[in-house]
Design an enzyme around this catalytic site. Structure first.
Site, PDB file in Angstrom:
ATOM      1  N   ASP A  25      57.845  22.847  55.061  1.00  0.00           N
ATOM      2  CA  ASP A  25      59.010  22.440  55.854  1.00  0.00           C
ATOM      3  C   ASP A  25      58.780  21.144  56.617  1.00  0.00           C
ATOM      4  O   ASP A  25      59.591  20.216  56.550  1.00  0.00           O
ATOM      5  CB  ASP A  25      59.374  23.535  56.857  1.00  0.00           C
ATOM      6  CG  ASP A  25      60.152  24.679  56.220  1.00  0.00           C
ATOM      7  OD1 ASP A  25      60.478  24.582  55.023  1.00  0.00           O
ATOM      8  OD2 ASP A  25      60.423  25.667  56.915  1.00  0.00           O
TER       9      ASP A  25
ATOM     10  N   HIS B 198      62.114  29.201  50.355  1.00  0.00           N
ATOM     11  CA  HIS B 198      61.649  28.876  51.690  1.00  0.00           C
ATOM     12  C   HIS B 198      60.266  28.248  51.574  1.00  0.00           C
ATOM     13  O   HIS B 198      59.682  28.181  50.485  1.00  0.00           O
ATOM     14  CB  HIS B 198      61.612  30.116  52.584  1.00  0.00           C
ATOM     15  CG  HIS B 198      62.958  30.535  53.080  1.00  0.00           C
ATOM     16  ND1 HIS B 198      63.697  29.765  53.954  1.00  0.00           N
ATOM     17  CD2 HIS B 198      63.719  31.624  52.798  1.00  0.00           C
ATOM     18  CE1 HIS B 198      64.846  30.376  54.217  1.00  0.00           C
ATOM     19  NE2 HIS B 198      64.895  31.502  53.514  1.00  0.00           N
TER      20      HIS B 198
END
Length: 386
Positions: free
Chosen positions: A164, A135
């Protein structure tokens, strides 16, 4: 459906539904005028960020959606036929997933050689970690970014902005747009391999340059821009709210001190001495604790002191500057960030909410060349839904 006008108007992208950075990249493309067809799983597709109302989700705006059984050859064929009408495809699966679906770069580019095939992963399509889960926190950890952000005794998470969305989705959109320019010029498409770990490292380029030049210490809380300097940081106020202070340049620092009535204090003239930074910061903390946040903002209004209120997400849409710029726009009763950047040749407006209905499904299948009879058969076989 009224499409967003912009410099990418007339181009079409196929989005394979996912979460996080890939949908964000597609939102940037949609905001710039690209027509988006979102391929969702027949089992149902939720918002990339879990919003209850899709109309209020910036990560879904500007799409027409179709739900397909991608485990069936017929579902794969629908995607391939839609690609005939498209300029780009964007997917955010782990390496190998699209290949197993029969929709990897090889068959797609063989079918349409000018196609731009955008791929978003955490670790990239190659490398020792390419098949491992991760992540944002993992990707920015490997890039050096997480180490550089936080307090001296521990890193602090910068939300999932750096990996991200900054290093991931934004750079994927840039890569896809760049490859589209090349495809228009040469007639040849290509694969765009965007990795969040790569992108987070790129966002750190200025700091790696400073490190190489010997003007950056490889530790937190020891540099001008990481919270160590008293003239670049956040200070609590009397009401528990905060102000952000950043008068780096001499003239801005002079304005800052003048408004605080500290211009004649000889100690504040020595801000270039890191050994004094803790003392100066402590003194400024005591000053700012003497008044509420908004009183300080009123005091600094109209100056070049580089002081701004630290606004909550609930407060930000109501700030006069954000209102004047229409930085936030109404989406079904919720204030969400509007499209940026602004293009002088196009009217700026909020793209439409995602369309998911039987009429949209029929429209897209007709676009792919299916007859009404064939569409009925696809529905009867459970290949398409809605």
């Amino acid at each position: 459906m009224a499409y967003q006008k912009g410099p990418l108007a007339g181009l079409k992208v196929i989005e394979m539904a996912g979460i996080g950075p890939a949908p964000f990249a597609v939102t940037l493309l949609a905001d710039a005028g690209m027509e988006v067809i979102r391929i969702e799983r027949s089992s149902g597709s939720t918002s990339p960020v879990g919003a209850v109302n899709p109309a209020q989700d910036p990560m879904l705006r500007g799409r027409r959606c179709i739900a397909l059984d991608l485990k069936s050859p017929q579902g794969t064929e629908v995607v391939l036929r839609l690609l005939d009408q498209a300029d780009a495809l964007v997917e955010g699966f782990r390496p190998g997933v699209m290949e197993r679906l029969g929709l990897g770069p090889e068959p797609c580019l063989a079918r349409k050689p000018s196609l731009v095939y955008g791929r978003m992963t955490g670790w990239g399509q190659t490398g020792p970690l390419s098949q491992e889960a991760g992540h944002d926190i993992n990707y920015i950890a490997l890039s050096g970014a997480l180490h550089a952000i936080g307090l001296p005794d521990r890193p602090i998470l910068p939300l999932n902005l750096v990996g991200d969305f900054g290093g991931g989705g934004t750079l994927l959109a840039f890569g896809v747009t760049s490859a589209l320019v090349s495809a228009m010029r040469t007639g040849s498409g290509q694969v765009v391999d965007a990795a969040m770990s790569d992108g987070a490292a790129l966002l750190m380029a200025p700091f790696y340059a400073k490190l190489a030049a010997g003007t950056w210490r490889d530790e937190r809380g020891a540099n001008v821009l990481d919270g160590a300097a008293p003239h670049y940081g956040v200070y609590p106020c009397a009401d528990g709210k905060f102000v952000a202070v950043g008068p780096l340049e001499p003239q801005f620092y002079a304005s800052f001190l003048a408004r605080l009535e500290l211009a004649d204090d000889p100690m504040f003239a020595r801000r270039a001495e890191p050994a004094l930074w803790p003392t100066l910061r402590e003194r400024l903390e005591q000053v700012f604790l003497s008044r509420p946040r908004d009183e300080w903002c009123n005091l600094f209004e109209g100056s070049d002191a580089c002081v701004a209120p630290v606004l909550s997400m609930s407060e930000a849409p109501s700030h006069p500057h954000n209102q004047a710029r229409e930085t936030f726009m109404d989406a079904g009763g919720a204030w969400v960030p509007g499209p940026v950047p602004r293009f002088g040749s196009a009217e700026r407006r909020m793209p439409s909410a995602p369309l998911r209905d039987s009429g949209t499904t029929d429209e897209l299948l007709h676009l792919a060349g299916y007859s009404s009879t064939e569409i009925g058969r696809l529905r009867a076989d459970g290949i398409v839904h809605s």
